[in-house]
Design an enzyme around this catalytic site. Structure first.
Site, PDB file in Angstrom:
ATOM      1  N   HIS A   1       1.018  -1.423   0.320  1.00  0.00           N
ATOM      2  CA  HIS A   1      -0.115  -0.248   0.370  1.00  0.00           C
ATOM      3  C   HIS A   1       1.239   1.640  -0.035  1.00  0.00           C
ATOM      4  CE1 HIS A   1      -3.044  -2.881   2.207  1.00  0.00           C
ATOM      5  NE2 HIS A   1      -3.754  -2.283   1.287  1.00  0.00           N
TER       6      HIS A   1
ATOM      7  N   LYS B   1     -17.990  -5.901   8.554  1.00  0.00           N
ATOM      8  CA  LYS B   1     -16.898  -7.172   8.602  1.00  0.00           C
ATOM      9  C   LYS B   1     -15.771  -6.316   9.272  1.00  0.00           C
ATOM     10  CE  LYS B   1     -13.168  -7.860   5.006  1.00  0.00           C
ATOM     11  NZ  LYS B   1     -12.671  -7.254   3.660  1.00  0.00           N
TER      12      LYS B   1
ATOM     13  N   ARG C   1      -1.824  -6.517  -8.088  1.00  0.00           N
ATOM     14  CA  ARG C   1      -0.649  -7.490  -7.426  1.00  0.00           C
ATOM     15  C   ARG C   1      -0.335  -8.864  -8.554  1.00  0.00           C
ATOM     16  NH1 ARG C   1      -2.979  -8.537  -1.813  1.00  0.00           N
ATOM     17  NH2 ARG C   1      -4.889  -8.958  -3.116  1.00  0.00           N
TER      18      ARG C   1
ATOM     19  N   SER D   1      -2.740  -7.730   3.765  1.00  0.00           N
ATOM     20  CA  SER D   1      -2.698  -7.290   4.636  1.00  0.00           C
ATOM     21  C   SER D   1      -2.991  -8.877   4.875  1.00  0.00           C
ATOM     22  CB  SER D   1      -4.466  -6.386   5.363  1.00  0.00           C
ATOM     23  OG  SER D   1      -4.054  -4.885   4.569  1.00  0.00           O
TER      24      SER D   1
HETATM   25  O1  PNS Z   1      -9.441  -3.233   0.266  1.00  0.00           O
HETATM   26  P1  PNS Z   1      -9.924  -3.825  -0.588  1.00  0.00           P
HETATM   27  O2  PNS Z   1     -10.703  -4.742   0.936  1.00  0.00           O
HETATM   28  O3  PNS Z   1      -9.923  -3.833  -1.380  1.00  0.00           O
HETATM   29  O4  PNS Z   1     -11.246  -2.419  -1.059  1.00  0.00           O
HETATM   30  C1  PNS Z   1     -12.765  -2.021  -1.060  1.00  0.00           C
HETATM   31  C2  PNS Z   1     -13.129  -1.333  -1.706  1.00  0.00           C
HETATM   32  C3  PNS Z   1     -13.358  -0.121  -0.131  1.00  0.00           C
HETATM   33  C4  PNS Z   1     -12.280  -0.146  -2.373  1.00  0.00           C
HETATM   34  C5  PNS Z   1     -14.068  -1.591  -1.932  1.00  0.00           C
HETATM   35  O5  PNS Z   1     -14.474  -2.194  -1.366  1.00  0.00           O
HETATM   36  C6  PNS Z   1     -15.600   0.214  -2.249  1.00  0.00           C
HETATM   37  O6  PNS Z   1     -15.201   1.286  -2.375  1.00  0.00           O
HETATM   38  N1  PNS Z   1     -16.922   0.222  -0.885  1.00  0.00           N
HETATM   39  C7  PNS Z   1     -17.129   1.068  -0.726  1.00  0.00           C
HETATM   40  C8  PNS Z   1     -18.830   0.598  -1.590  1.00  0.00           C
HETATM   41  C9  PNS Z   1     -18.875   0.998  -2.677  1.00  0.00           C
HETATM   42  O7  PNS Z   1     -18.952   2.235  -3.202  1.00  0.00           O
HETATM   43  N2  PNS Z   1     -19.566  -0.427  -3.935  1.00  0.00           N
HETATM   44  C10 PNS Z   1     -20.209   0.468  -5.034  1.00  0.00           C
HETATM   45  C11 PNS Z   1     -18.315  -0.694  -5.862  1.00  0.00           C
HETATM   46  S1  PNS Z   1     -18.864  -2.041  -5.991  1.00  0.00           S
END
Ligand code: PNS
Length: 166
Positions: free
Chosen positions: A23, A47, A96, A134
């Site tokens: 990150h 979560k 990645r 993570s």
């Molecule tokens: O590190 P991660 O868990 O891959 O991050 C995921 C994240 C936070 C980028 C994603 O879950 C997110 O943007 N959630 C917010 C809800 C949202 O906007 N959903 C619509 C897009 S699918």
């Protein structure tokens, strides 16, 4: 918004439970491309992570202290709504491996569907961090393995004490 302002603010969203060297690598590189980078930690009530949202934000703040154009915030709800509030049009995501692609592609399309003025830009993670996540960091730490080189040095003690306290 004028032409010059278009790409100024980017948002790097994620769970960051906790922030890893992968990150930090993406943050450093994105911060060198954009005028301003907002690291946005998702508040996801469904979560439960190792660290609370406030702790994740604090850990990231420690790590990004040297980067003057990086700020850290948490958000809930839709990412596109948060971006509108921050006047940002660019989502930064790290990739990645090919295995990340399908999920990220789906999210990028959904976000673009929700707000067609928003673009997702993917940054290839540097090769030395391509295996890092993570969850693997938490697993290594929970079995007493060495996490130096996996997370930024400034948060190693925080991660170890959190795991020990669990
Ligand atoms: O590190 P991660 O868990 O891959 O991050 C995921 C994240 C936070 C980028 C994603 O879950 C997110 O943007 N959630 C917010 C809800 C949202 O906007 N959903 C619509 C897009 S699918």
């Amino acid at each position: 918004m004028n032409e010059e302002d278009k790409m100024r603010v980017a948002v790097y969203p994620g769970s960051f439970d906790p922030i890893t060297n992968g990150h930090e690598d993406v943050i450093r590189r994105a911060a060198s491309v954009f005028d301003e980078l907002i690291v946005a930690v998702l508040i996801n009530p469904d979560k439960k992570g190792l660290f609370t949202i406030e702790e994740r934000v604090e850990l990231i703040k420690k790590v990004v202290a040297p980067y003057k154009n990086v700020t850290v915030e948490s958000f809930s709800g839709l990412l596109t709504t948060f971006m509108k509030e921050r006047n940002s049009k660019v989502i930064i995501k790290g990739l990645r491996a090919v295995s990340d692609f399908e999920y990220e592609f789906q999210m990028a399309l959904m976000n673009n569907k929700l707000d067609s003025s928003i673009e997702t830009l993917f940054m290839m993670t540097s090769a030395q961090y391509s295996y890092l996540s993570s969850s693997s960091v938490k697993q290594v730490a929970s079995f007493g393995g060495c996490i130096k080189g996996l997370v930024p040095d400034v948060i190693i003690d925080d991660v170890i004490s959190k795991i020990r306290a669990k």
